[in-house]
Design a protein around this motif. Structure first.
Motif, mmCIF file in Angstrom:
data_model
loop_
_atom_site.group_PDB
_atom_site.id
_atom_site.type_symbol
_atom_site.label_atom_id
_atom_site.label_comp_id
_atom_site.label_asym_id
_atom_site.label_seq_id
_atom_site.Cartn_x
_atom_site.Cartn_y
_atom_site.Cartn_z
ATOM 1 N N UNK A 71 -27.460 -114.524 17.834
ATOM 2 C CA UNK A 71 -27.962 -115.605 18.686
ATOM 3 C C UNK A 71 -29.129 -115.108 19.539
ATOM 4 N N UNK A 72 -30.351 -115.512 19.206
ATOM 5 C CA UNK A 72 -31.528 -115.011 19.924
ATOM 6 C C UNK A 72 -31.558 -115.327 21.413
ATOM 7 N N UNK A 73 -30.839 -116.378 21.854
ATOM 8 C CA UNK A 73 -30.886 -116.697 23.276
ATOM 9 C C UNK A 73 -30.145 -115.658 24.119
ATOM 10 N N UNK A 74 -29.329 -114.810 23.491
ATOM 11 C CA UNK A 74 -28.722 -113.673 24.198
ATOM 12 C C UNK A 74 -29.774 -112.566 24.219
ATOM 13 N N UNK A 75 -30.467 -112.463 25.323
ATOM 14 C CA UNK A 75 -31.627 -111.579 25.414
ATOM 15 C C UNK A 75 -31.269 -110.129 25.733
ATOM 16 N N UNK A 76 -30.075 -109.938 26.311
ATOM 17 C CA UNK A 76 -29.657 -108.593 26.660
ATOM 18 C C UNK A 76 -28.157 -108.497 26.802
ATOM 19 N N UNK A 77 -27.648 -107.269 26.717
ATOM 20 C CA UNK A 77 -26.218 -107.004 26.834
ATOM 21 C C UNK A 77 -25.988 -105.895 27.854
ATOM 22 N N UNK A 131 -31.034 -90.861 32.189
ATOM 23 C CA UNK A 131 -31.809 -90.156 31.155
ATOM 24 C C UNK A 131 -32.122 -91.065 29.975
ATOM 25 N N UNK A 132 -31.309 -92.096 29.777
ATOM 26 C CA UNK A 132 -31.545 -93.032 28.672
ATOM 27 C C UNK A 132 -32.218 -94.320 29.143
ATOM 28 N N UNK A 133 -32.486 -94.426 30.433
ATOM 29 C CA UNK A 133 -33.176 -95.604 30.962
ATOM 30 C C UNK A 133 -32.311 -96.839 31.086
ATOM 31 N N UNK A 134 -30.989 -96.680 31.099
ATOM 32 C CA UNK A 134 -30.099 -97.825 31.202
ATOM 33 C C UNK A 134 -29.871 -98.246 32.657
ATOM 34 N N UNK A 135 -29.592 -99.527 32.847
ATOM 35 C CA UNK A 135 -29.245 -100.053 34.167
ATOM 36 C C UNK A 135 -27.747 -99.864 34.406
ATOM 37 N N UNK A 136 -27.336 -100.086 35.668
ATOM 38 C CA UNK A 136 -25.909 -100.086 35.974
ATOM 39 C C UNK A 136 -25.591 -101.248 36.896
ATOM 40 N N UNK A 137 -24.624 -102.096 36.475
ATOM 41 C CA UNK A 137 -24.126 -103.213 37.273
ATOM 42 C C UNK A 137 -22.978 -102.737 38.149
ATOM 43 N N UNK A 138 -23.090 -102.937 39.453
ATOM 44 C CA UNK A 138 -22.057 -102.520 40.398
ATOM 45 C C UNK A 138 -21.131 -103.702 40.680
ATOM 46 N N UNK A 139 -19.898 -103.614 40.186
ATOM 47 C CA UNK A 139 -18.891 -104.660 40.406
ATOM 48 C C UNK A 139 -17.826 -104.129 41.353
ATOM 49 N N UNK A 140 -17.884 -104.556 42.591
ATOM 50 C CA UNK A 140 -16.956 -104.065 43.612
ATOM 51 C C UNK A 140 -16.531 -105.215 44.525
ATOM 52 N N UNK A 141 -15.560 -104.896 45.371
ATOM 53 C CA UNK A 141 -15.148 -105.791 46.447
ATOM 54 C C UNK A 141 -15.587 -105.186 47.779
ATOM 55 N N UNK A 270 -34.817 -110.843 36.519
ATOM 56 C CA UNK A 270 -33.899 -110.459 35.445
ATOM 57 C C UNK A 270 -34.668 -109.847 34.276
ATOM 58 N N UNK A 271 -35.795 -110.452 33.936
ATOM 59 C CA UNK A 271 -36.612 -109.938 32.827
ATOM 60 C C UNK A 271 -37.099 -108.529 33.111
ATOM 61 N N UNK A 272 -37.564 -108.289 34.332
ATOM 62 C CA UNK A 272 -38.077 -106.960 34.686
ATOM 63 C C UNK A 272 -36.955 -105.941 34.815
ATOM 64 N N UNK A 273 -35.864 -106.326 35.480
ATOM 65 C CA UNK A 273 -34.774 -105.381 35.722
ATOM 66 C C UNK A 273 -34.156 -104.918 34.403
ATOM 67 N N UNK A 274 -33.846 -105.877 33.534
ATOM 68 C CA UNK A 274 -33.179 -105.548 32.272
ATOM 69 C C UNK A 274 -34.160 -105.274 31.127
ATOM 70 N N UNK A 275 -35.443 -105.425 31.402
ATOM 71 C CA UNK A 275 -36.469 -105.224 30.361
ATOM 72 C C UNK A 275 -36.161 -106.092 29.136
ATOM 73 N N UNK A 276 -36.005 -107.382 29.408
ATOM 74 C CA UNK A 276 -35.638 -108.325 28.348
ATOM 75 C C UNK A 276 -36.812 -108.586 27.399
#
Length: 276
Positions: A71-77, A131-141, A270-276
């Motif tokens: 599904x092309x509308x899923x631009x990133x994971x 080192x791989x250029x990946x983002x990290x989502x912080x899920x906390x309370x 979102x486009x810039x952060x995730x490099x979509x």
């Protein structure tokens, strides 16, 4: 104006695997797949999304990547990998072959240790992400935010995003110390925040738009429109609101911004952060 949903989920429901979906969340105790979401997006003018992990396994990551290929509308994971594994770099090298994989997340909100993020093995995993250029989502309370402050301070070049405003106690109308901690986090230029997951932190049955005003405005004032992005948290949001209601909360909040600033929140960040 283009709109990207920077936070949503897919799953094939299984009562054991998805035990976090309790009986009071019966409305989402079923499969939610891309065809379901595409109908919603066509109705509300959403051009694409970032699919975020809901299960903590590499199988979950591969499941989302297969959907993204179809599904092309899923631009990133945003997937999951065991960041505490000594072989994490090997696993990241494996996943680097998938161009739609943009980053990773761990469900830290479910960890009993409020300083889980500061475990040496976990910190080593975050270093590997960089080192791989990946983002990290912080899920906390909120009770974990002190650890988050110490955590992000150690990674000035890692791209971080706070999911769901760090889940403030909206139902109880509690502001502090969440507000002060978020303002401090906003001082780190490599940290962004998602306007997502709010309705599930309010009273599911009786919430009003005004219940969210303080929390939304505080995030917008602290991070600025340059580091805030829209996310629906679909289908989890459905326990408390439909997609239109979730969208309206953000529309009302950013309507006073210039068109250029609105574009940042709706799609450019979102486009810039995730490099979509």
């Amino acid at each position: 104006m283009e709109r990207i949903d920077a936070h949503q989920h897919f799953w094939r429901y299984h009562p054991v695997k998805d035990a976090w979906i309790t009986d009071d969340m019966a409305v989402i105790q079923r499969d939610f797949m891309p065809a379901d979401l595409k109908t919603v997006y066509d109705t509300h003018g959403i051009s694409g999304c970032v699919a975020v992990q809901a299960g903590q396994s590499e199988e979950e990551t591969l499941f989302l990547l297969r959907l993204a290929d179809e599904y092309p509308f899923i631009k990133g994971v945003v997937g999951w990998v065991d960041l505490q594994d000594e072989r994490v770099e090997e696993r990241l090298a494996f996943f680097s072959r998938y161009p739609k994989l943009k980053g990773f997340r761990h469900i830290v909100q479910g960890e009993e240790d409020p300083r889980f993020l500061l475990r040496p093995a976990f910190l080593a995993g975050i270093e590997a992400l960089g080192r791989f250029g990946y983002t990290y989502d912080i899920l906390v309370k909120p009770h974990q935010l002190d650890a988050v402050l110490e955590f992000v301070d150690g990674f000035p070049r890692q791209r971080f995003v706070i999911d769901h405003l760090a889940k403030p106690y909206i139902k109880a109308r509690v502001h502090e110390p969440w507000a002060t901690q978020m303002a401090v986090l906003a001082q780190y230029p490599n940290v962004c925040c998602k306007l997502s997951g709010m309705v599930t932190e309010a009273d599911w049955n009786t919430w009003k738009p005004a219940d969210f005003s303080y929390y939304i405005q505080h995030v917008l004032q602290s991070f600025g429109p340059e580091r805030v992005m829209f996310g629906s948290d679909w289908p989890v949001c459905l326990v408390a609101a439909d997609y239109k209601a979730v969208l309206s909360l953000v529309e009302d909040a950013v309507g006073r911004f210039t068109l250029a600033e609105q574009a940042l929140v709706w799609h450019k960040n979102a486009t810039d952060f995730y490099k979509l």
